[in-house]
Design an enzyme around this catalytic site. Structure first.
Site, mmCIF file in Angstrom:
data_model
loop_
_atom_site.group_PDB
_atom_site.id
_atom_site.type_symbol
_atom_site.label_atom_id
_atom_site.label_comp_id
_atom_site.label_asym_id
_atom_site.label_seq_id
_atom_site.Cartn_x
_atom_site.Cartn_y
_atom_site.Cartn_z
ATOM 1 N N GLY A 71 0.814 -1.216 0.000
ATOM 2 C CA GLY A 71 0.000 0.000 0.000
ATOM 3 C C GLY A 71 0.848 1.266 0.000
ATOM 4 O O GLY A 71 0.545 2.244 -0.688
ATOM 5 N N ASN A 149 -8.500 3.753 8.143
ATOM 6 C CA ASN A 149 -7.960 2.597 8.859
ATOM 7 C C ASN A 149 -8.119 2.677 10.369
ATOM 8 O O ASN A 149 -8.089 1.665 11.048
ATOM 9 C CB ASN A 149 -6.477 2.384 8.502
ATOM 10 C CG ASN A 149 -5.665 3.646 8.621
ATOM 11 O OD1 ASN A 149 -5.963 4.658 8.004
ATOM 12 N ND2 ASN A 149 -4.636 3.599 9.443
ATOM 13 N N GLN A 177 -8.020 -0.478 2.958
ATOM 14 C CA GLN A 177 -8.917 -1.015 3.988
ATOM 15 C C GLN A 177 -10.300 -1.381 3.445
ATOM 16 O O GLN A 177 -11.143 -1.858 4.205
ATOM 17 C CB GLN A 177 -9.077 -0.005 5.136
ATOM 18 C CG GLN A 177 -7.792 0.268 5.905
ATOM 19 C CD GLN A 177 -7.350 -0.891 6.800
ATOM 20 O OE1 GLN A 177 -8.096 -1.840 7.039
ATOM 21 N NE2 GLN A 177 -6.131 -0.811 7.300
ATOM 22 N N SER A 197 -3.255 -3.456 -0.782
ATOM 23 C CA SER A 197 -2.175 -4.125 -0.051
ATOM 24 C C SER A 197 -2.584 -5.567 0.233
ATOM 25 O O SER A 197 -3.707 -5.816 0.684
ATOM 26 C CB SER A 197 -1.931 -3.375 1.261
ATOM 27 O OG SER A 197 -1.053 -4.108 2.071
ATOM 28 N N HIS A 199 -1.493 -7.744 2.571
ATOM 29 C CA HIS A 199 -1.556 -8.299 3.932
ATOM 30 C C HIS A 199 -2.781 -7.866 4.727
ATOM 31 O O HIS A 199 -2.965 -8.307 5.869
ATOM 32 C CB HIS A 199 -0.250 -8.014 4.692
ATOM 33 C CG HIS A 199 -0.036 -6.599 5.108
ATOM 34 N ND1 HIS A 199 -0.272 -6.168 6.378
ATOM 35 C CD2 HIS A 199 0.415 -5.521 4.429
ATOM 36 C CE1 HIS A 199 0.037 -4.881 6.467
ATOM 37 N NE2 HIS A 199 0.453 -4.461 5.286
ATOM 38 N N THR A 235 12.478 -7.017 -10.005
ATOM 39 C CA THR A 235 12.052 -8.392 -10.266
ATOM 40 C C THR A 235 10.716 -8.661 -9.576
ATOM 41 O O THR A 235 10.546 -8.307 -8.406
ATOM 42 C CB THR A 235 13.139 -9.367 -9.746
ATOM 43 O OG1 THR A 235 14.347 -9.051 -10.421
ATOM 44 C CG2 THR A 235 12.761 -10.816 -9.991
ATOM 45 N N CYS A 329 3.879 6.587 19.765
ATOM 46 C CA CYS A 329 5.012 7.059 20.552
ATOM 47 C C CYS A 329 6.000 7.735 19.603
ATOM 48 O O CYS A 329 6.632 7.075 18.784
ATOM 49 C CB CYS A 329 5.653 5.881 21.265
ATOM 50 S SG CYS A 329 6.650 6.401 22.628
HETATM 51 N N1 PMP Z 1 -3.005 2.740 3.583
HETATM 52 C C1 PMP Z 1 -3.796 2.321 4.579
HETATM 53 C C2 PMP Z 1 -5.163 2.897 4.723
HETATM 54 C C3 PMP Z 1 -3.345 1.363 5.480
HETATM 55 O O1 PMP Z 1 -4.119 0.964 6.479
HETATM 56 C C4 PMP Z 1 -2.040 0.844 5.310
HETATM 57 C C5 PMP Z 1 -1.474 -0.188 6.283
HETATM 58 N N2 PMP Z 1 -1.502 0.224 7.618
HETATM 59 C C6 PMP Z 1 -1.259 1.304 4.249
HETATM 60 C C7 PMP Z 1 -1.774 2.247 3.401
HETATM 61 C C8 PMP Z 1 0.131 0.788 4.012
HETATM 62 O O2 PMP Z 1 0.105 -0.479 3.399
HETATM 63 P P1 PMP Z 1 1.400 -1.421 3.438
HETATM 64 O O3 PMP Z 1 1.539 -1.891 4.839
HETATM 65 O O4 PMP Z 1 1.068 -2.534 2.483
HETATM 66 O O5 PMP Z 1 2.546 -0.623 2.950
#
Ligand code: PMP
Length: 385
Positions: A71, A149, A177, A197, A199, A235, A329
């Site tokens: 992301g 998020n 999200q 993203s 994950h 790559t 923090c």
């Molecule tokens: N945008 C939003 C709204 C997210 O919640 C996040 C992940 N916290 C990101 C971007 C960043 O994505 P990534 O961890 O894949 O770099």
């Protein structure tokens, strides 16, 4: 002690089926998708199938999908690419965006770019009218996220896209999200640049997508090899790409079922919180404006002061419960999150917030366990205060 994970907006566990789909591409089909031989070709075929699948899920053309490292890279590439291609100097965004957008536009000040911030309403939502009012002939791109998020709030993306198009300005949306949780079709929503993203949708970390409408002015940001039609050198992360496509397929297949599940968990959680802490809980976003898997609330003590959010998080962690809180923090000092500050929340209330974000494997008994543990932790904190 059981571990209860209520932090799916931070990251999700890899789905076993995603893992199975990825496995062959580590040791057996390890070819470089740009190599001319058999192994390279096998990887390339798998990547192109994944690209097609992902494109289909978001209503795009396969050639409009660029694989990135996640992301953050997609957000950087979307904004920097649009600014470079248009030669314009203003980027319209909101103070509630992810740092992947905010720190990008702030860093671009060094090269003469001016960030223009559209203020959210008291719910944390960005209005299309305010975006329209901010657009000038200097606007290079508008970047407004789909789902926030921290709060879970949903922005009126289609309306925002419409005002951008009326003024011929490209529209980027960080849909990290929302993809896999809400319907996201780039044509229905009118999105020109979009970030995904892996994950956040039970896929692997370190893989993402930048969707780029073929008519959108955009220039590559990352240079190097000729991969991705010279739009993103490097790559290709073949197992990651296969995993992302499989993860998205599974999320889309079960989207409605997951939504029902999240709504059920959320209402059990909200009912439980209201009955156990009738005076002490305040919701930081209205459930009606939000995705059902993200819940942001603050906890106050008997005097109406915010409880110590850091301590709360630590105590819950000791009970095996993983949630987030709305403070960061920074240089040793605890500061409220820019999102909670951005909706005007008092600093102490913001620091006493916790974000609960559900995933598909969470259960009702986990919600009940959390509620009991939260009550124990709050009493313990009160006794030692
Ligand atoms: N945008 C939003 C709204 C997210 O919640 C996040 C992940 N916290 C990101 C971007 C960043 O994505 P990534 O961890 O894949 O770099």
């Amino acid at each position: 002690m059981q571990t209860i994970y209520f932090d799916h907006a931070a990251t999700t566990p890899l789905d076993e089926q995603v893992f199975e789909a990825m496995k062959p591409y580590f040791c057996e089909e390890f070819g470089n998708a740009n190599s001319a031989h058999q192994l390279g070709n096998n990887a390339k075929v798998a990547v192109e199938e994944a690209r097609e699948k992902i494109a289909q899920f978001i209503g795009a053309e396969p050639a409009e999908i660029i694989f990135t490292s996640g992301g953050t890279e997609s957000d950087n590439a979307a904004i920097k690419g649009a600014v470079a291609a248009t030669g314009k100097t203003e980027v319209i965004t909101s103070p509630l965006e992810h740092h992947a957008v905010l720190h990008t536009v702030e860093a671009m000040k060094r090269s003469g770019v001016k960030p223009v911030y559209v203020e959210p309403d008291e719910r944390g939502i960005i209005s299309a009218q305010k975006v329209a009012d901010a657009i000038t002939e200097r606007t290079a791109v508008v970047s407004i996220m789909h789902v926030n998020n921290e709060l879970g709030t949903i922005n009126p993306i289609k309306e925002i896209a419409d005002v951008c198009h009326q003024r011929n300005v490209p529209f980027h949306s960080d849909t990290v999200q929302s993809v896999g949780k809400l319907p996201v079709d780039v044509n229905e929503l009118g999105i020109d640049l979009l970030s995904i993203s892996g994950h956040k949708i039970y896929g692997p970390k370190g893989i993402g997508v930048l969707y780029m409408r073929h008519t959108t002015p955009w220039m590559p940001w990352m240079h190097g090899g000729s991969q991705e039609r010279r739009r993103r050198g490097g790559t290709l992360n073949v197992p990651g790409i296969i995993g992302l496509a499989k993860a998205l397929e599974l999320c889309e297949e079960h989207r409605e079922e997951h939504t029902r599940h999240f709504k059920n968990l959320r209402s059990r959680m909200v009912d439980g919180l209201q009955s156990k802490f009738p005076e002490a809980i305040s919701m930081n976003a209205d459930c009606d404006d939000c995705v059902p898997h993200i819940l942001n609330m603050s906890l106050t003590d008997d005097d109406g002061n915010g409880v110590d959010g850091e301590m709360l998080l630590l105590n819950l962690d000791m009970e095996g419960i993983c949630v987030s809180n709305g403070s960061a923090c920074t240089s040793g000092a605890v500061e409220p999150s820019h999102v909670l500050a951005g909706i005007g929340l008092d600093e102490h209330i913001a620091n006493s917030s916790i974000r609960i974000s559900f995933g598909k494997n969470n259960t009702e008994p986990q919600v009940d366990y959390f509620l009991d543990k939260l009550q124990e932790v709050v009493s313990r904190m009160k006794a030692t205060a």
